[in-house]
Design a protein around this motif. Structure first.
Motif, PDB file in Angstrom:
ATOM      1  N   LEU A   1      -1.251 -11.799   2.816  1.00 32.75           N
ATOM      2  CA  LEU A   1       0.011 -11.363   2.227  1.00 32.75           C
ATOM      3  C   LEU A   1       0.014 -11.560   0.719  1.00 32.75           C
ATOM      4  N   ALA A   2      -0.584 -12.654   0.282  1.00 35.99           N
ATOM      5  CA  ALA A   2      -0.662 -12.881  -1.161  1.00 35.99           C
ATOM      6  C   ALA A   2      -1.508 -11.804  -1.831  1.00 35.99           C
ATOM      7  N   ARG A   3      -2.590 -11.404  -1.157  1.00 37.77           N
ATOM      8  CA  ARG A   3      -3.443 -10.357  -1.720  1.00 37.77           C
ATOM      9  C   ARG A   3      -2.693  -9.028  -1.806  1.00 37.77           C
ATOM     10  N   ILE A   4      -1.956  -8.704  -0.747  1.00 40.66           N
ATOM     11  CA  ILE A   4      -1.174  -7.462  -0.761  1.00 40.66           C
ATOM     12  C   ILE A   4      -0.139  -7.490  -1.879  1.00 40.66           C
TER      13      ILE A   4
ATOM     14  N   GLY B   1      -0.440  -4.795  -4.631  1.00 39.73           N
ATOM     15  CA  GLY B   1       0.645  -3.817  -4.585  1.00 39.73           C
ATOM     16  C   GLY B   1       0.234  -2.473  -4.035  1.00 39.73           C
ATOM     17  N   LYS B   2      -0.541  -2.450  -2.931  1.00 37.40           N
ATOM     18  CA  LYS B   2      -1.108  -1.198  -2.427  1.00 37.40           C
ATOM     19  C   LYS B   2      -0.540  -0.780  -1.073  1.00 37.40           C
ATOM     20  N   LEU B   3       0.683  -1.176  -0.757  1.00 36.30           N
ATOM     21  CA  LEU B   3       1.284  -0.721   0.490  1.00 36.30           C
ATOM     22  C   LEU B   3       2.212   0.469   0.291  1.00 36.30           C
ATOM     23  N   ARG B   4       2.129   1.095  -0.874  1.00 33.83           N
ATOM     24  CA  ARG B   4       2.866   2.334  -1.116  1.00 33.83           C
ATOM     25  C   ARG B   4       1.929   3.295  -1.839  1.00 33.83           C
ATOM     26  N   PRO B   5       2.078   4.592  -1.643  1.00 34.93           N
ATOM     27  CA  PRO B   5       1.225   5.554  -2.347  1.00 34.93           C
ATOM     28  C   PRO B   5       1.383   5.427  -3.858  1.00 34.93           C
ATOM     29  N   ALA B   6       0.307   5.775  -4.562  1.00 34.51           N
ATOM     30  CA  ALA B   6       0.378   5.787  -6.023  1.00 34.51           C
ATOM     31  C   ALA B   6       1.430   6.787  -6.482  1.00 34.51           C
ATOM     32  N   PRO B   7       2.183   6.471  -7.541  1.00 33.37           N
ATOM     33  CA  PRO B   7       3.273   7.365  -7.979  1.00 33.37           C
ATOM     34  C   PRO B   7       2.814   8.796  -8.236  1.00 33.37           C
ATOM     35  N   GLU B   8       1.590   8.966  -8.748  1.00 34.12           N
ATOM     36  CA  GLU B   8       1.145  10.322  -9.072  1.00 34.12           C
ATOM     37  C   GLU B   8       0.895  11.177  -7.833  1.00 34.12           C
ATOM     38  N   THR B   9       0.830  10.554  -6.644  1.00 32.53           N
ATOM     39  CA  THR B   9       0.621  11.335  -5.424  1.00 32.53           C
ATOM     40  C   THR B   9       1.931  11.743  -4.748  1.00 32.53           C
ATOM     41  N   LEU B  10       3.048  11.238  -5.225  1.00 32.75           N
ATOM     42  CA  LEU B  10       4.311  11.472  -4.521  1.00 32.75           C
ATOM     43  C   LEU B  10       4.778  12.915  -4.582  1.00 32.75           C
TER      44      LEU B  10
END
Length: 387
Positions: free
Chosen positions: A92-95, A99-108
């Protein structure tokens, strides 16, 4: 896996971060898959007995259907059914750090291209087998004259998760009368209390072991919870439809204190004419697919998850990626793959359209007929040809 789930994982011991594919002998399979999960598979329908799976042995006969609404006693938890340790504090600390549990903003911007084609559901007689995808793991299945919902989530937003990025594919008021609801496990994106509250309280609910009390507290009167390899039958206008609860590589939790207190799994539906659908619910890749295919030959449609898989170091044990879903379909011996669990809620880090592109490429690489990949848009339907 929702943010609520991520937070609640923090109670797991820190040494649980190590996953089975990191162990000696637990190497990844082709295409980066986890291969066969180590640890003992559980063959018995009881919650405590463990029997190794013998892949080439004659499969055991299917269980006799159990009585509907049967009161059951279950163990305190089903932790012994896990095929991988749950992530610990370090994970959980690594996540949080990455901060990779959401798509990168440029892919939205891809959200605008997600396939959404709502249309009227096809007419369904007593011999029809038809699917309509409402989104995520929510399907309207018609078989044997019955209408069955799987993991129904008609809510716009669920606890701890961003709002859905595509609307529900079928308006609630357009549903035919619902004859049964199948639940795969109790995570909020699969067991949605606000949606279930819309149903008449006499609607039959078919649940994993340990969830009957939850349903009874909410006023439902026709509730049946099952262990792996157990089954019930529901009478239908075209004859009885059989529902078998089968294993999955996943887990369960809704609060900080109920980790694995109820079971998780998928369902095999068998119609009066023998046509079969496997609804996998939520699962990682592993040995259970081959065993399900051994016990239930002739699966016509495999409804398998293809999304919520990135980052793989964390999500591989519990969520198949597109290539693993294709491999699972092959292990099941299923004729057609029906992708799900994508294009609805953004639960992890892959770009929104990536699951579709990857599953199409993986399917093409097998050389199997393109028409046997049922990559439906949200809201679309398809009818299975009669045998």
């Amino acid at each position: 896996m929702t943010e609520q789930t991520e937070r609640s994982l923090a109670e797991q011991p820190a040494d649980a971060e190590r996953l089975p594919y990191d162990r000696p002998g637990g190497g990844a399979g082709p295409g980066g898959g986890a291969g066969r999960s180590p640890g003992p598979p559980f063959e018995s329908s009881t919650a405590t007995a463990a029997t190794p799976v013998l892949p080439h042995a004659t499969p055991p006969p299917l269980a006799e259907p159990r009585p509907l609404g049967e009161p059951r006693s279950w163990p305190r938890d089903f932790t012994h059914r896990l095929t991988a340790p749950l992530p610990g504090v370090r994970a959980l600390a690594r996540i949080a750090r990455e901060g990779k549990l959401r798509p990168a903003p440029e892919t939205l911007l891809e959200i605008q291209q997600l396939p959404f084609e709502p249309g009227p559901m096809p007419a369904a007689g007593t011999t029809t087998v038809a699917l309509t995808w409402a989104g995520h793991a929510s399907w309207i299945i018609r078989m044997g004259g019955l209408t069955v919902l799987t993991d129904p989530v008609w809510s716009r937003k669920i606890l701890g998760t961003p709002a859905r990025v595509t609307p529900v594919g079928v308006r609630w008021e357009d549903l035919p009368p619902v004859d049964a609801v199948l639940i795969s496990h109790n995570h909020y994106d699969h067991l949605d209390a606000p949606t279930l509250k819309r149903l008449p309280r006499h609607t039959p609910l078919l649940l994993p072991a340990g969830l009957a009390r939850w349903a009874h507290r909410r006023g439902f009167t026709h509730v049946t919870d099952l262990d792996w390899w157990e089954a019930v039958e529901l009478p239908g206008p075209g004859g009885p439809v059989r529902f078998d609860f089968v294993p999955a590589h996943h887990w369960s939790k809704r609060t900080l204190t109920d980790t694995c207190r109820s079971l998780w799994g998928g369902w095999v539906l068998t119609g009066p004419d023998g046509r079969r659908i496997h609804f996998a619910g939520d699962t990682g890749y592993g040995h259970w697919f081959e065993e399900i295919g051994r016990r239930y030959p002739g699966i016509d449609l495999a409804l398998l998850p293809i999304g919520a898989y990135d980052p793989r170091w964390m999500l591989r044990p519990v969520h198949t990626d597109p290539e693993e879903a294709v491999r699972a379909c092959q292990d099941l011996g299923a004729r057609s793959l029906v992708p799900m669990h994508w294009s609805t809620f953004l639960l992890s880090g892959e770009p929104p359209l990536e699951p579709l592109h990857r599953v199409r490429a993986a399917w093409a690489a097998t050389g199997r007929p393109r028409e046997d990949l049922w990559d439906l848009p949200v809201g679309a339907s398809r009818v299975l040809a009669e045998r």
